[in-house]
Scaffold this active site. Structure first.
Site, PDB file in Angstrom:
ATOM      1  N   PRO A  98      32.500  38.442  37.459  1.00 33.14           N
ATOM      2  CA  PRO A  98      32.785  39.298  38.580  1.00 33.14           C
ATOM      3  C   PRO A  98      33.786  38.796  39.602  1.00 33.14           C
ATOM      4  O   PRO A  98      33.484  37.937  40.411  1.00 33.14           O
ATOM      5  CB  PRO A  98      31.414  39.416  39.260  1.00 33.14           C
ATOM      6  N   GLU A  99      34.971  39.346  39.623  1.00 27.22           N
ATOM      7  CA  GLU A  99      35.759  39.344  40.844  1.00 27.22           C
ATOM      8  C   GLU A  99      35.850  40.812  41.239  1.00 27.22           C
ATOM      9  O   GLU A  99      35.226  41.665  40.588  1.00 27.22           O
ATOM     10  CB  GLU A  99      37.127  38.670  40.620  1.00 27.22           C
ATOM     11  N   LYS A 120      33.296  42.276  46.306  1.00 26.22           N
ATOM     12  CA  LYS A 120      32.397  42.036  45.174  1.00 26.22           C
ATOM     13  C   LYS A 120      31.054  42.725  45.356  1.00 26.22           C
ATOM     14  O   LYS A 120      30.106  42.435  44.629  1.00 26.22           O
ATOM     15  CB  LYS A 120      32.220  40.524  44.983  1.00 26.22           C
ATOM     16  N   ARG A 179      34.365  24.488  44.357  1.00 31.37           N
ATOM     17  CA  ARG A 179      34.920  25.321  43.284  1.00 31.37           C
ATOM     18  C   ARG A 179      36.115  24.597  42.694  1.00 31.37           C
ATOM     19  O   ARG A 179      36.767  23.790  43.347  1.00 31.37           O
ATOM     20  CB  ARG A 179      35.364  26.685  43.818  1.00 31.37           C
TER      21      ARG A 179
END
Length: 268
Positions: free
Chosen positions: A2-3, A51, A257
């Site tokens: 999911p983006e 999102k 990240r």
DNA sequence: TCCTTATGTACAA
DNA sequence: TGTACCTAAGGAC
């Protein structure tokens, strides 16, 4: 996976597939009470912001979904197979079913609660109401790196780790450059590119960022397959040669990240 | 069969 | 900054 493009695509697909009376169940159990309330009504509308996905049922009644890192949605035709016990929410009609697994959020909310979600999100390149200047007003005041700012959903909604890495590469911007050193022209170019890339992402349901002139065919190189389903310049290509200059793609951890960039094409 | 990893976020300290 | 949460796939044994 999911983006923002995934979520906007899901909004379209939920609306297209679930017409008529809906039966809701929560085999996994965490959404059982709300599922009982939804059963018998139609899915009236769907909406995405960044999102976040909103499924509109009765007035003042929305299912708020955020997939987080692991959430997945699968669509199918009836007869629906028995759901596995990880299905948080199954919505089914006479003709179709949709299973939601592993979301970080799946909650029944009111109009006011939905407005509060919108209020804490920045402009979304995929929404017609988005104002890129509102995002730039925050970027230009910040000493935080542009790489971190692009992932901050309060500043710009819907960009994730893949679009972040790829759009910075496409514009030759060093990910560590502070927001305050990004010019208005650069921001506008990045924003416009995100609008185009993410719309294409919704259409194709995957992320492709490589320009036609840089495809393997165009450059006379052997075909390649990136293992996340799209064609990209730098995302998860650590140690492999840059498609344009041949330098080794680098990686580093930034705010928990993985960041990817080409040190030669994206010089400080 | 176990371990790692992943396109995300929220909250505690 | 670290940790918790949710799931599934792929690779190392």
């Amino acid at each position: 996976m999911p983006e923002g493009h995934t979520i906007h695509r899901l909004a379209q697909d939920y609306a297209a597939r679930l017409t008529g009376t809906v039966t809701a169940t929560s085999p996994q159990g965490k959404f059982s009470d709300a599922a009982a309330l939804l059963t018998g009504g139609p899915l009236r509308t769907t909406e995405a912001h960044g999102k976040h996905l909103f499924l509109g049922f009765a007035p003042d009644s929305w299912v708020h979904i955020h997939l987080g890192l692991f959430g997945k949605v699968t669509f199918g035709a009836v007869p629906a197979p028995p759901p596995t016990d990880t299905v948080r929410l199954r919505l089914a009609t006479d003709t179709a079913y949709v299973d939601l697994r592993g979301p970080t959020t799946c909650a029944l909310i009111t109009d006011a609660e939905k407005r509060a979600v919108h209020a804490r999100l920045g402009p979304d390149p995929l929404r017609a109401d988005a104002d890129p200047d509102a995002a730039y007003a925050r970027v230009r005041r910040s000493r935080t790196t542009i790489a971190a700012l692009l992932m901050d959903q309060k500043i710009i909604a819907g960009v994730g780790n893949v679009y972040r890495a790829e759009v910075l590469f496409r514009h030759g911007v060093d990910p560590y450059r502070p927001g305050k050193d990004i010019t208005a022209g650069q921001w506008r170019a990045i924003w416009d590119d995100l609008v185009e890339l993410m719309h294409e992402g919704v259409r194709a349901n995957r992320i492709d960022t490589v320009r036609p002139e840089h495809t393997p065919e165009a450059m006379g190189r052997p075909p390649r397959v990136d293992d996340h389903g799209g064609e990209v310049y730098v995302y998860r290509r650590t140690g492999r040669p840059c498609h344009i200059c041949g330098a080794e793609i680098r990686t580093a951890e930034l705010a928990a990240r993985n960041l990817f960039w080409c040190p030669s094409c994206q010089k400080p």
